[in-house]
Write an enzyme that holds these catalytic residues in place. Structure first.
Site, PDB file in Angstrom:
ATOM      1  CD  GLU A   1       8.447   9.496   4.797  1.00 25.80           C
ATOM      2  OE1 GLU A   1       7.540   9.938   5.523  1.00 25.80           O
ATOM      3  OE2 GLU A   1       8.604   8.283   4.553  1.00 25.80           O
TER       4      GLU A   1
ATOM      5  CB  THR B   1       4.196   0.723  10.489  1.00 29.23           C
ATOM      6  OG1 THR B   1       5.004   1.049   9.352  1.00 29.23           O
ATOM      7  CG2 THR B   1       5.087   0.422  11.663  1.00 29.23           C
TER       8      THR B   1
ATOM      9  CE1 TYR C   1      11.208  10.742  -0.806  1.00 25.21           C
ATOM     10  CE2 TYR C   1      12.015   9.701   1.200  1.00 25.21           C
ATOM     11  CZ  TYR C   1      11.068   9.800   0.203  1.00 25.21           C
ATOM     12  OH  TYR C   1       9.985   8.961   0.191  1.00 25.21           O
TER      13      TYR C   1
ATOM     14  CD  GLU D   1       6.054  -1.717   7.074  1.00 26.37           C
ATOM     15  OE1 GLU D   1       6.582  -2.107   8.134  1.00 26.37           O
ATOM     16  OE2 GLU D   1       5.720  -0.534   6.863  1.00 26.37           O
ATOM     17  NE  ARG D   2       6.291   0.218   0.552  1.00 28.18           N
ATOM     18  CZ  ARG D   2       5.289   0.410  -0.294  1.00 28.18           C
ATOM     19  NH1 ARG D   2       4.966  -0.532  -1.153  1.00 28.18           N
ATOM     20  NH2 ARG D   2       4.611   1.542  -0.274  1.00 28.18           N
TER      21      ARG D   2
ATOM     22  N   GLY E   1       0.854  -1.196   0.000  1.00 26.43           N
ATOM     23  CA  GLY E   1       0.000   0.000   0.000  1.00 26.43           C
ATOM     24  C   GLY E   1       0.880   1.233   0.000  1.00 26.43           C
TER      25      GLY E   1
HETATM   26  N1  DCP Z   1      10.738   3.945  -0.066  1.00 24.05           N
HETATM   27  C1  DCP Z   1      11.352   4.134  -1.285  1.00 24.05           C
HETATM   28  N2  DCP Z   1      11.598   3.055  -2.080  1.00 24.05           N
HETATM   29  C2  DCP Z   1      11.227   1.821  -1.704  1.00 24.05           C
HETATM   30  C3  DCP Z   1      10.572   1.610  -0.486  1.00 24.05           C
HETATM   31  C4  DCP Z   1      10.329   2.715   0.315  1.00 24.05           C
HETATM   32  O1  DCP Z   1      11.689   5.267  -1.632  1.00 24.05           O
HETATM   33  N3  DCP Z   1      11.489   0.789  -2.511  1.00 24.05           N
HETATM   34  C5  DCP Z   1      10.567   5.104   0.826  1.00 24.05           C
HETATM   35  C6  DCP Z   1       9.232   5.761   0.802  1.00 24.05           C
HETATM   36  C7  DCP Z   1       9.089   6.246   2.224  1.00 24.05           C
HETATM   37  C8  DCP Z   1       9.826   5.226   3.056  1.00 24.05           C
HETATM   38  O2  DCP Z   1      10.760   4.634   2.146  1.00 24.05           O
HETATM   39  O3  DCP Z   1       9.752   7.500   2.371  1.00 24.05           O
HETATM   40  C9  DCP Z   1       8.933   4.149   3.646  1.00 24.05           C
HETATM   41  O4  DCP Z   1       7.877   3.933   2.737  1.00 24.05           O
HETATM   42  P1  DCP Z   1       6.764   2.812   2.860  1.00 24.05           P
HETATM   43  O5  DCP Z   1       5.568   3.143   2.081  1.00 24.05           O
HETATM   44  O6  DCP Z   1       7.380   1.514   2.495  1.00 24.05           O
HETATM   45  O7  DCP Z   1       6.468   2.799   4.410  1.00 24.05           O
HETATM   46  P2  DCP Z   1       5.614   3.804   5.295  1.00 24.05           P
HETATM   47  O8  DCP Z   1       6.356   3.960   6.580  1.00 24.05           O
HETATM   48  O9  DCP Z   1       5.274   5.046   4.548  1.00 24.05           O
HETATM   49  O10 DCP Z   1       4.335   2.906   5.467  1.00 24.05           O
HETATM   50  P3  DCP Z   1       3.039   3.069   6.370  1.00 24.05           P
HETATM   51  O11 DCP Z   1       2.826   4.521   6.639  1.00 24.05           O
HETATM   52  O12 DCP Z   1       1.978   2.452   5.530  1.00 24.05           O
HETATM   53  O13 DCP Z   1       3.307   2.304   7.628  1.00 24.05           O
END
Ligand code: DCP
Length: 230
Positions: free
Chosen positions: A171, A34, A69, A103-104, A27
């Site tokens: 971010e 998480t 980033y 996760e992922r 997602g």
């Molecule tokens: N990211 C990335 N490339 C990837 C995996 C992640 O650039 N192959 C980056 C995007 C986010 C951070 O890593 O800045 C984590 O992204 P995720 O969507 O995997 O995790 P979140 O913490 O945003 O998930 P959630 O809020 O759903 O728990």
């Protein structure tokens, strides 16, 4: 044709008998992966693997997430190569648990993030080709197995709000447009199924809801296999 290993013995494919039932949770950024995973932690028959973000933030003292980033043209390849490695490590991590929940996965790394960076022209085509060769080679080895994919489907606006709220320092340059674009890629891959193949059957949950409601929806729809285990 039976595949043989170098010593002439047949290679035993991974089967349900000798590997865990593997679930990956996917997602958009900020959809709540998480938090969703928290519900499975602490159960003896489930191995929960959160995303290795902390590893990405400290590779021998280097914060690759921040570098990516800050200067995507220079660091995306390095970052995504490392993501691919850490995802593969999680896919291959041995466990005696009946279920592994991640996760992922190596799939969203390639199909969502590498894809976006390539389309944006941030990842140069030669670098994208190297990433892709690694990815395809890994898949051909058949050691990445997924049995169920849970898609936490959120609207980009809700996901963006959650990203702003959690204030992850790396971010702070993520815009709503960035989140919308990633949303489209997730949708086309996992909901409309017009982009890339899906590695497993998909359970879609409405992730705009509160955590409690997402859990309730999961309870309602989880496959029979999970009734005893998860
Ligand atoms: N990211 C990335 N490339 C990837 C995996 C992640 O650039 N192959 C980056 C995007 C986010 C951070 O890593 O800045 C984590 O992204 P995720 O969507 O995997 O995790 P979140 O913490 O945003 O998930 P959630 O809020 O759903 O728990």
């Amino acid at each position: 044709v039976k595949k043989m290993s170098s010593n002439g013995k047949p290679l035993i494919p991974n089967t349900l008998e000798n590997r865990p039932f593997t679930v990956v949770v996917e997602g958009n950024m900020g959809c709540g992966k998480t938090t969703f995973l928290e519900r499975f932690k602490g159960k003896s028959n489930i191995c929960v693997l959160s995303e290795p973000v902390e590893n990405w933030r400290n590779v021998n003292g280097h914060n690759l997430l921040h570098l990516m980033y800050e200067n995507p043209e220079t660091w995306s390849f390095t970052f995504q190569s490392y993501v691919q490695l850490t995802m593969l490590q999680n896919h291959l991590l041995p466990t005696t648990c009946a279920v592994k929940i991640m996760e992922r996965s190596i799939y969203s790394a390639r199909y969502c993030f590498v894809e976006k960076l390539t389309r944006d022209g941030v990842l140069p085509l030669p670098s994208a080709a190297v990433m892709d060769s690694w990815f395809k080679w890994i898949l051909q080895q058949n050691f990445v197995q997924v049995d169920l994919l849970i898609y936490l489907r959120s609207s980009p606006e809700v996901a963006y709000e959650r990203i702003l709220k959690r204030k992850r320092p790396e971010e702070n340059m993520v815009s709503l447009d960035y989140v919308k674009y990633l949303h489209e890629i997730h949708e086309n891959w996992l909901y409309f199924k017009t982009l890339f193949t899906c590695p497993a059957p998909i359970l879609v949950l409405n992730a705009d809801q509160s955590t409690l409601d997402v859990h309730a929806e999961y309870e309602k729809w989880k496959p029979d296999f999970f009734r005893k285990t998860l």
